[in-house]
Structure formats: structure tokens, C-alpha cells
Write an enzyme that holds these catalytic residues in place. Sequence first.
Site, mmCIF file in Angstrom:
data_model
loop_
_atom_site.group_PDB
_atom_site.id
_atom_site.type_symbol
_atom_site.label_atom_id
_atom_site.label_comp_id
_atom_site.label_asym_id
_atom_site.label_seq_id
_atom_site.Cartn_x
_atom_site.Cartn_y
_atom_site.Cartn_z
ATOM 1 N N GLU A 76 0.827 -1.211 0.000
ATOM 2 C CA GLU A 76 0.000 0.000 0.000
ATOM 3 C C GLU A 76 0.860 1.259 0.000
ATOM 4 O O GLU A 76 0.397 2.329 0.354
ATOM 5 C CB GLU A 76 -0.955 -0.020 1.198
ATOM 6 N N GLU A 77 2.092 1.146 -0.437
ATOM 7 C CA GLU A 77 2.984 2.305 -0.443
ATOM 8 C C GLU A 77 3.183 2.833 -1.857
ATOM 9 O O GLU A 77 3.490 2.094 -2.786
ATOM 10 C CB GLU A 77 4.334 1.942 0.161
#
Length: 135
Positions: free
Chosen positions: A38-39
Amino acid sequence: FKDVNDTHGHATGDAVLKATARAIAGDRDTHAIRMGGEEFMLLLRGPFAAERAERARRAITARVAAEVAGLDRIVTASMGLVEHDGDNPDLGAFDSLYAHCDRLLYEAKRSGRNRTVRDLLAGEPVEPLTQAVSI
């Protein structure tokens, strides 16, 4: 984000990631890159880059809420942000900028999430930074 996947399934988690990508989509002065999980990383140039980055971070919450049905929570983003004028080549080494930005991102998460922790580099080299967004 792990909680979204665990509670709503990976299809919903994938929908959140796609909505996030649309919220931070680049333009000629912004490049958005998914680093993994999720980066995401935003590389911005030009005037008001920090303000544009903050608008993108905040847009994630609105975009996910509008596009992903059935979530029982608000999805927010934390950001580590490094600014420099680009005039000093010693400040611009990608590895050190990225590492510094990552430290700022984790500081944002430790200090309550849903925020930006920012650093400005100018003049003499300080410990370098970069920029990352995590939902």
C-alpha cells in the site's frame, strides 16, 4: 490497510488501491509510482509541490469513499515529504532522499496517521530525504 484486506477481502483491498492510484494520478509535473503493498511514491516538481502532494494525500480519503462500496471505515493516508530546490546536487541522491522520506512516513504513522510529516532541505547538505505515501 491489512485490516481492510482481512475484513473485506483482497478484491476490496484491490479496489482501494486502484482508487488510491486514481486519486494521486500524475500530470506533467507529478509522477506517481506504486512501490509495493500500500505504499506509493510521488515525485513532484515545480511550484507548490508540497501543497499539491497534500491535496493528493487528502484526495485518497474522498476518492476511496466515493468509489469503494461497503467499507465500514474511512481510509486515510500518511505521508513523508521531503522538499529541496534541486540546486545542490549533494541533496538529490535518490537513495538517501528515499530513505529520509521513509523515516518521515513512519514518523507520520507513529504520531497518529492521516498526516504529513515534512522536511525542507536547502543550502548545505543535511541528512537527505524523499517522499512516500502509505494508505
